[in-house]
Enzyme design. Structure first.
Site, short mmCIF file in Angstrom:
data_model
loop_
_atom_site.label_atom_id
_atom_site.label_comp_id
_atom_site.label_asym_id
_atom_site.label_seq_id
_atom_site.Cartn_x
_atom_site.Cartn_y
_atom_site.Cartn_z
N HIS A 13 0.86 -1.20 0.00
CA HIS A 13 0.00 0.00 0.00
C HIS A 13 0.89 1.24 0.00
O HIS A 13 1.48 1.59 1.02
CB HIS A 13 -0.90 0.01 1.25
CG HIS A 13 -1.83 1.18 1.31
ND1 HIS A 13 -3.18 1.04 1.54
CD2 HIS A 13 -1.63 2.50 1.19
CE1 HIS A 13 -3.76 2.23 1.55
NE2 HIS A 13 -2.82 3.14 1.33
N HIS A 15 1.46 5.41 -1.63
CA HIS A 15 1.07 6.59 -2.42
C HIS A 15 2.32 7.21 -3.01
O HIS A 15 3.20 7.65 -2.26
CB HIS A 15 0.36 7.63 -1.54
CG HIS A 15 -0.89 7.10 -0.91
ND1 HIS A 15 -2.13 7.22 -1.51
CD2 HIS A 15 -1.09 6.42 0.24
CE1 HIS A 15 -3.04 6.65 -0.73
NE2 HIS A 15 -2.43 6.15 0.33
N LYS A 99 -9.38 -0.71 -5.86
CA LYS A 99 -9.36 -0.05 -4.56
C LYS A 99 -10.71 0.59 -4.26
O LYS A 99 -11.24 1.35 -5.07
CB LYS A 99 -8.27 1.02 -4.58
CG LYS A 99 -8.25 1.92 -3.37
CD LYS A 99 -7.65 1.22 -2.16
CE LYS A 99 -7.88 2.03 -0.90
NZ LYS A 99 -6.70 2.21 -0.10
N HIS A 136 -10.29 0.67 1.83
CA HIS A 136 -10.12 1.68 2.88
C HIS A 136 -11.34 1.52 3.79
O HIS A 136 -12.44 1.95 3.45
CB HIS A 136 -10.06 3.10 2.28
CG HIS A 136 -9.83 4.14 3.33
ND1 HIS A 136 -8.65 4.83 3.44
CD2 HIS A 136 -10.61 4.58 4.36
CE1 HIS A 136 -8.72 5.66 4.47
NE2 HIS A 136 -9.90 5.53 5.04
N HIS A 174 -4.44 -0.82 6.08
CA HIS A 174 -4.01 0.01 7.23
C HIS A 174 -4.93 -0.14 8.43
O HIS A 174 -5.55 0.83 8.87
CB HIS A 174 -3.83 1.47 6.83
CG HIS A 174 -4.85 2.04 5.86
ND1 HIS A 174 -6.20 1.89 6.03
CD2 HIS A 174 -4.70 2.75 4.73
CE1 HIS A 174 -6.84 2.49 5.05
NE2 HIS A 174 -5.95 3.02 4.24
N ASP A 245 1.45 2.65 3.60
CA ASP A 245 0.55 3.81 3.45
C ASP A 245 1.35 5.11 3.51
O ASP A 245 0.88 6.11 4.04
CB ASP A 245 -0.57 3.81 4.50
CG ASP A 245 -1.67 4.80 4.16
OD1 ASP A 245 -1.71 5.28 3.01
OD2 ASP A 245 -2.47 5.12 5.05
C1 NCD Z 1 -3.72 9.00 2.18
C2 NCD Z 1 -3.27 10.08 1.20
O1 NCD Z 1 -2.79 11.13 1.63
O2 NCD Z 1 -3.38 9.85 -0.01
N1 NCD Z 1 -3.83 9.59 3.48
C3 NCD Z 1 -3.79 8.93 4.66
O3 NCD Z 1 -4.02 9.57 5.68
N2 NCD Z 1 -3.50 7.65 4.74
C4 NCD Z 1 -4.99 8.39 1.73
C5 NCD Z 1 -5.35 7.12 2.45
O4 NCD Z 1 -4.76 6.07 2.24
O5 NCD Z 1 -6.26 7.16 3.27
ZN ZN Z 2 -3.29 5.06 1.75
#
Ligand code: NCD
Ligand code: ZN
Length: 346
Positions: A13, A15, A99, A136, A174, A245
């Protein structure tokens, strides 16, 4: 000198963002992980095969040509997503998984799903073709207390999904509560656990004034939940695996809106190692980081190994983001300014 070697981990996971931020941060993941599941919540979310291919190409643009890093792309589910697109993208190996963001549950989720029942036909297809569903797991109902949103989601939404689609491969992402730990163990699904949810409880957000550096979604919960997550991650149980995450936000954006997300990629493995060491569970780290996830997804583990050495490791206060030679912003990493006690051994 104490050392440990494990199979190269995967991040289930992640970003990566886009453009300049992507260019500056990708190395923190690509050098230390074999594969990473790339989240589709870009500003214009990844809702089609074309968008996923173009996002994957932009990721490769910023990777060295000899890289072995494999970004696994995901499609962002919406209320009216096309089943044909999902099927074709999965069969053609463009999408690794789909997702599910309940609408407005987190950063860039305003295009997310308003009523999960609208997706039941999509889940039926995914169950048939063996495509994983990454969730999520928080309800978006403003009447539900933010600290209860995961628990309510599990009972109200996830439980019916599992009952209706028993063969659907589900990862609850998460996880933050003992309720989730128990549910995952009892229901034959997988779960990712982040480094930050193993280190902080909800007090962190209120220490020394409101502190958005520790604000992420799902929000950190009471200490009793953190303890349950540590036990789960370090148990070696097959259903729990690594998903950072890591969610970078430029400093100015954190300051402006306190947006949710913790950037842990620069220290993720060292951060997990600290917890495994404190629990006397270093022997379980490889399962959590490098074996359980690939096993869950029926993929072979990575062939390469990575070695860590026990040595003081001072974490930078900030990661600077450069456009050509000009610094355009900074991102605060998790453990900023702290000294951790493991380092990657080169
Ligand atoms: C994530 C993001 O900033 O893209 N933020 C987070 O708090 N984890 C999005 C997500 O996975 O919820
Ligand atoms: Zn995330």
């Amino acid at each position: 000198m104490k050392k440990i070697s494990i199979r190269k981990p995967d991040d289930w996971h992640l970003h990566l963002r886009e453009g300049i931020v992507l260019k500056n941060i990708i190395r923190f993941s690509s050098e230390y992980f074999g594969r990473a599941v790339i989240m589709p919540n870009t500003k214009d979310p990844i809702t089609s095969i074309d968008k996923a291919i173009s996002y994957r190409n932009s990721i490769f643009e910023f990777l060295p040509s000899n890289t072995k890093f494999n970004p696994l792309m995901t499609i962002y589910l919406t209320d009216n997503i096309s089943k044909d697109e999902i099927k074709k993208g999965f069969i053609d190996n463009v999408f690794f998984a789909a997702k599910l963001y309940p609408a407005n549950s987190t950063t860039n989720s305003n295009h997310g799903v308003k009523d999960i029942k609208n997706l039941y036909k999509v889940f039926e297809l995914m169950e048939n073709i063996g495509m994983p569903l990454l969730i999520h797991g928080e309800v978006n109902d403003p009447n539900v207390d933010i600290f209860d949103r995961e628990e309510v989601f599990i009972d109200k939404e996830l439980f019916p999904i599992i009952k209706n689609f028993p063969k659907l491969k589900i990862v609850l992402e998460h996880i933050t509560t003992s309720h989730a730990v128990k549910f995952v163990e009892e229901n034959n699904i997988g779960a990712t656990i982040t480094p930050h949810h193993l280190h902080i409880n909800r007090n962190a957000m209120f220490f020394g004034g409101l502190n958005s550096d520790y604000y992420c979604l799902p929000v950190a919960k009471r200490e009793i939940n953190r303890v349950a997550l540590i036990k789960a991650a370090t148990s070696g149980r097959d259903c729990f695996f690594l998903g950072t995450d890591s969610a970078p936000h430029l400093r100015e954006w954190k300051a402006f809106c306190g947006c949710a997300g913790i950037f842990n990629a620069p220290v993720a493995l060292e951060s997990y190692l600290k917890v495994f060491e404190e629990e006397n569970a270093l022997d379980k780290f490889e399962k959590f980081a490098s074996l359980n996830g690939s096993n869950f997804h029926n993929l072979p583990p990575n062939e390469e190994y990575i070695t860590f050495v026990q040595e003081p490791n001072k974490v930078a206060e900030f990661v600077e983001i450069y456009d050509a030679k000009k610094m355009i912003g900074k991102i605060k990493p998790f453990h900023s300014g702290q000294t951790l006690n493991w380092k990657v051994y080169n």
